[in-house]
Scaffold this active site. Structure first.
Site, PDB file in Angstrom:
ATOM      1  N   TYR A 198      53.705  20.484 -60.692  1.00 16.49           N
ATOM      2  CA  TYR A 198      54.453  21.141 -61.759  1.00 16.49           C
ATOM      3  C   TYR A 198      54.709  22.608 -61.443  1.00 16.49           C
ATOM      4  O   TYR A 198      53.853  23.316 -60.909  1.00 16.49           O
ATOM      5  CB  TYR A 198      53.681  21.055 -63.076  1.00 16.49           C
ATOM      6  CG  TYR A 198      53.764  19.713 -63.752  1.00 16.49           C
ATOM      7  CD1 TYR A 198      54.977  19.225 -64.230  1.00 16.49           C
ATOM      8  CD2 TYR A 198      52.622  18.931 -63.924  1.00 16.49           C
ATOM      9  CE1 TYR A 198      55.055  17.992 -64.861  1.00 16.49           C
ATOM     10  CE2 TYR A 198      52.677  17.697 -64.555  1.00 16.49           C
ATOM     11  CZ  TYR A 198      53.902  17.235 -65.018  1.00 16.49           C
ATOM     12  OH  TYR A 198      53.977  16.009 -65.643  1.00 16.49           O
ATOM     13  N   LYS A 240      20.867  16.928 -73.787  1.00 21.11           N
ATOM     14  CA  LYS A 240      22.003  17.113 -74.690  1.00 21.11           C
ATOM     15  C   LYS A 240      23.310  16.832 -73.949  1.00 21.11           C
ATOM     16  O   LYS A 240      23.327  16.690 -72.725  1.00 21.11           O
ATOM     17  CB  LYS A 240      22.005  18.534 -75.250  1.00 21.11           C
ATOM     18  CG  LYS A 240      22.154  19.621 -74.204  1.00 21.11           C
ATOM     19  CD  LYS A 240      22.045  21.005 -74.816  1.00 21.11           C
ATOM     20  CE  LYS A 240      22.190  22.087 -73.751  1.00 21.11           C
ATOM     21  NZ  LYS A 240      22.142  23.447 -74.330  1.00 21.11           N
TER      22      LYS A 240
END
EC number: 5.1.1.1
Length: 364
Positions: free
Chosen positions: A258, A39
Site C-alpha cells: 500500500y 494474565k
C-alpha cells in the site's frame, strides 16, 4: 496448516521451555516462592495449557489481571492459589468467594467492600494488599498502608499477601527502583504476618532485597529477556511461522505494498506471506521487520497489511523461498524482544497480540 485452515500463521508454543523458564526463575529466587503471572491468556500462549504446564513444573501461586481470566485459570488449575491484580470491581465479591479467588485490594473502598462481605458471610476470606511505591496506577500509598497495620479495617479480612510493582527494575542502578525497594521494605515490616512480594521478572535478578518471600515473574516465563542489554537467561517459548503464498520477480523501480512505500533498488524476488496485522503482527514493523527463510534473514518490504506481509527473499535459496514453504517471524534467532524493537514497541505487546487467527501447536 490443517486441511480446514490452509491459510494463516502457525504459532508454536513450547511448554517444556515454559516449565524450564519457571524452574530457572525459581532457582534464581533462592528461597522465595516463585509464582507465575498468567494474565492476558498467559501472555498469548493459552492459559488453559500454560497454567497446567507451570503447575506440573511446581508453581502453586498464580496472578491474573481480570476476574474473567481468573475464572478460566480456576477451571485449568483447580487447586492453585489465584490472585486477581486489578482488584475488586463493585459487587464482584460473591464471584471471588464462589471460585476461591483472591482479590488484590488497592484502595480503602475495596478493603471496606471485601471486609463487609466477609462479615456478612461470617468468613475471613483471603486477599492481598497492594501498596503503590511509584507506579501511580493502582494501590494504597505507603502512608495509607501503614495506617492499616494493626487496625480494625482488616480485622474481618484474612490478608495473606502484600504486593507492589517495580517501575524500571530492568535498568541497572535505577534510583526509582532503589526508592521503591526501600519504601516497600518499610511497609512490609509493618505487616510481619503477610507474605511480601515485590520482584517481577527483572526484579527476580535484583537480589534478596527486591525478592522478599515471593517473586512474580511474567514476561521472562515466556522467553522475554529480564535483563535487556545482557544475555537472555530464558529459553524461547514462542515460534511464529507463516506460509508463503506466492513468489514473484520484480524489476528495478517496481513498488510493493500500500502507498508504494518501497521501491525495488534492483531486480528483486518477493514472497508474500499469509499473515498480517489482523493476526497480531505489528503494522509498525513495516520496512523494519525481518523474517528467516532457510537460515537467511529477509527484510519485510512495503506496508504490512491486514492479511499479508511481503518479504524480499532475493538472497534466500530459491528451493526454500517457494509457494507453500514457511518463513519464520519469531524464532530461528529472531526473538520476541527484537521483533518488538523493530516495531517500535516491546516484546510484551507482540506476545499478547499474537494468535488471533493462527493455528496453534504445543510442544509438551
Amino acid at each position: 496448516m490443517t486441511a480446514t485452515s490452509p491459510h494463516g500463521a502457525r504459532l508454536t508454543i513450547n511448554l517444556r521451555a515454559l516449565a524450564a523458564n519457571w524452574r530457572r526463575l525459581a532457582e534464581e529466587a533462592a528461597g522465595a516462592e516463585c509464582a507465575a503471572v498468567i494474565k492476558a491468556d498467559a501472555y498469548g500462549t493459552g492459559i488453559d495449557r500454560a497454567g497446567p504446564a507451570l503447575w506440573r513444573a511446581g508453581c502453586r501461586t498464580f496472578f491474573v489481571a481480570h476476574l474473567s481470566e481468573a475464572e478460566r485459570a480456576r477451571a485449568a488449575l483447580p487447586e492453585a492459589v489465584i490472585y486477581v491484580l486489578n482488584g475488586l470491581p463493585p459487587g464482584s465479591a460473591p464471584a471471588y468467594r464462589d471460585r476461591a479467588l483472591r482479590p488484590v485490594l488497592g484502595s480503602r473502598e475495596e478493603i471496606e467492600e471485601w471486609a463487609a462481605f466477609c462479615r456478612a458471610r461470617g468468613e475471613r476470606l483471603p486477599a492481598a494488599l497492594h501498596v503503590d511505591t511509584g507506579m501511580n496506577r493502582l494501590g494504597l500509598s505507603p502512608d495509607e498502608a501503614l495506617a492499616l497495620a494493626g487496625g480494625a479495617a482488616l480485622e474481618d479480612v484474612a490478608a495473606s499477601l502484600l504486593v507492589s510493582h517495580l517501575v524500571s527494575a530492568e535498568v541497572p542502578g535505577d534510583a526509582v527502583t532503589a526508592r521503591q525497594v526501600a519504601d516497600f521494605a518499610r511497609v512490609a515490616a509493618a505487616f510481619p504476618g503477610l507474605t511480601a512480594s515485590l520482584g517481577n521478572s527483572a526484579g527476580t535478578f535484583l537480589g534478596a532485597r527486591a525478592r522478599h518471600e515471593m517473586v512474580r515473574p511474567g514476561y521472562a516465563l515466556y522467553g522475554g529477556n529480564p535483563r535487556p542489554g545482557g544475555p537472555n537467561p530464558m529459553r524461547p517459548v514462542v515460534r511464529l511461522d507463516a506460509t508463503i503464498l506466492q513468489v514473484r520477480d520484480v524489476p528495478p523501480g517496481a513498488t510493493a505494498g500500500y502507498n508504494a512505500r518501497w521501491t525495488a533498488p534492483g531486480p528483486r524476488r518477493l514472497a508474500t506471506l499469509s499473515l498480517g496485522y489482523a493476526d497480531g503482527y505489528p503494522r509498525a514493523g513495516s520496512g523494519r521487520a525481518e523474517a528467516v527463510v532457510a537460515g537467511r534473514r529477509c527484510p519485510v518490504v512495503g506496508t504490512i497489511s491486514m492479511d499479508l506481509v511481503i518479504l524480499d527473499v532475493t538472497d534466500a535459496p530459491p528451493e526454500a523461498a517457494r509457494r507453500g514453504a514457511r518463513a519464520t517471524l519469531i524464532g530461528e534467532g529472531l526473538d520476541i524482544d527484537e521483533v518488538g524493537q523493530r516495531a517500535g514497541t516491546i516484546g510484551y505487546e507482540i506476545l499478547t497480540n499474537l494468535g488471533r487467527r493462527s493455528e496453534r501447536a504445543y510442544i509438551d
